[in-house]
Structure formats: structure tokens, C-alpha cells
Write an enzyme that holds these catalytic residues in place. Sequence first.
Site, PDB file in Angstrom:
ATOM      1  N   HIS A  82     -64.801  28.932   0.315  1.00 43.48           N
ATOM      2  CA  HIS A  82     -66.219  28.746   0.677  1.00 43.48           C
ATOM      3  C   HIS A  82     -66.903  27.832  -0.327  1.00 43.48           C
ATOM      4  CE1 HIS A  82     -65.056  32.268   2.988  1.00 43.48           C
ATOM      5  NE2 HIS A  82     -66.092  32.029   3.773  1.00 43.48           N
ATOM      6  N   ASP A  93     -65.807  26.664   4.159  1.00 44.32           N
ATOM      7  CA  ASP A  93     -66.795  27.180   5.113  1.00 44.32           C
ATOM      8  C   ASP A  93     -68.176  27.356   4.466  1.00 44.32           C
ATOM      9  OD1 ASP A  93     -64.581  27.372   6.758  1.00 44.32           O
ATOM     10  OD2 ASP A  93     -64.827  29.515   7.176  1.00 44.32           O
TER      11      ASP A  93
HETATM   12 ZN   LIG Z   1     -68.700  31.555   7.341  1.00 46.18          ZN
END
Ligand SMILES: [Zn+2]
Length: 245
Positions: free
Chosen positions: A207, A56
Site C-alpha cells: 500500500h 493500492d
Molecule cells: Zn484498498
Amino acid sequence: MISPLAAGIYEGLGAAAGAGLAVGAYAYASLWPGSRIFGAALTAPARPGELALTFDDGPNATWTPRLLDILAEHEVRATFFMLGSRAAAQPELVRRIAATGHAIGNHSWSHPNLARTRASHVREELRQTSETLQQIIGAPVKFFRPPFGARRPVVFRIARELGLEPVLWNAMTSDWSEPSADRIAKQLMNKIDGLQRRGRAANIVLHDGGHRDAAANRAPSVAAAELLLERYAKSHRFVTLDAWC
Ligand SMILES: [Zn+2]
């Protein structure tokens, strides 16, 4: 008698309390990744041998290319939930991700909390991101993950109107603030192995970017991804979310 909806809330609150979170029913429904009260979303199917790595908040100019190299070494495809604003600034990198067979999803334009964003702005965040990604990669975007997992019923309704399948997750840790790749990987392995025992696939969040900082250091997250690839290479199949739709 307890309604199925209320039962779902209580069950969820039990899980939330077990995790040490003091949350109300509304917060649970809008933020807890397992909650379906505010609309159904894809998490992971009953296929314990499958793992989906999802990343993400990127793309990130430094760490996404490094991650792509590692995924290529392992011949694994992943799913990237991108911010439209970051994708627009790095179209070549987005094209490289798509060209190497990874799936690309919509993670909004600017990462607002969509549970507290007016509907017209939610639509604009999602529409602008999908259009930008489609212009770059030349194919429609199928998946949407809400920033922070935050949603309310209208958010998923808008996503579906835009042809996007809402996606949450079932394996995450605070990789964005944890400096140790070993600790990130170990916490995720515990979750993955627990899901495996319960007969579930794992939809894993890491992430490769940072929604506050375009140049966020994601060395620990990328190294943790490599540890997961090494640990599960022989025992599991890594899939993109396309495999579950
Ligand atoms: Zn996010």
C-alpha cells in the site's frame, strides 16, 4: 456426490481454516482472494520467475514519489491501483506514474465494501474512477481491484461491462499496520518463495496510500518494496499486470 462448486467451497474453507479464519462459505466466496465462485479474476499465471508489485490506495503525496524514485533506480515497473478520489486531487502525480511506464488500475472512488454496496452505486464508483483516470492519463484503464477484495457476482459483471479486468492477488501481508519493513518483506518473501515452489508467479500487494488517511505514513511499505527489489533483482523478472493479460 460433491459438486465442483461445493468442492471449491470446501477446499477454500480448508485453506481459510488453515489460516485461522472463521468464515462462512459466503464470506469465503466474497472475500477470499483465491475464490473464483463469485467470478473469475486475474491473480497470477504459472510463471514462477515473474513478480508483479502492485500498490493500492494511493496516490499518496509523500510516499508515492519516494516509491517511484526507488522503482526507477531498479528500472522496475509496477501497477498502481488508485482511488479515483485521490487521483483527482493529484493529477500531476498520476501523470508522472503513467509517464514512467507503470500500469494504472481502478480501485474504486471511495473504497467501499462492494459486496455490500447496491449495484447502481458500484457502477458509479467504478465508472467515475475510470473516467477520471482516463482524463488524466489520456488512455483507458484496464484493471480493477475491489477494495478489501470484496465482491459478489454483479461487481465483476459491472467491471467487465466497463472494460475492466478484475484482479485479486496471491501475496499480501498487513503492511498498512506493520511498522517493521523487515517483517513486511520477510512475510512476503515467504509467500513469494512458496508460490515459486508451486510454480506460480506472485501478484504482490503493498500500500502506497491509505483509504482512511490520504497522508498515511507508508514508510514501512515503501522500504519493504525496496527490500523485495533487492532480494529478487537477479533471480526474477518484475512485470506489470499487462504482461499477464
Ligand atoms: Zn484498498
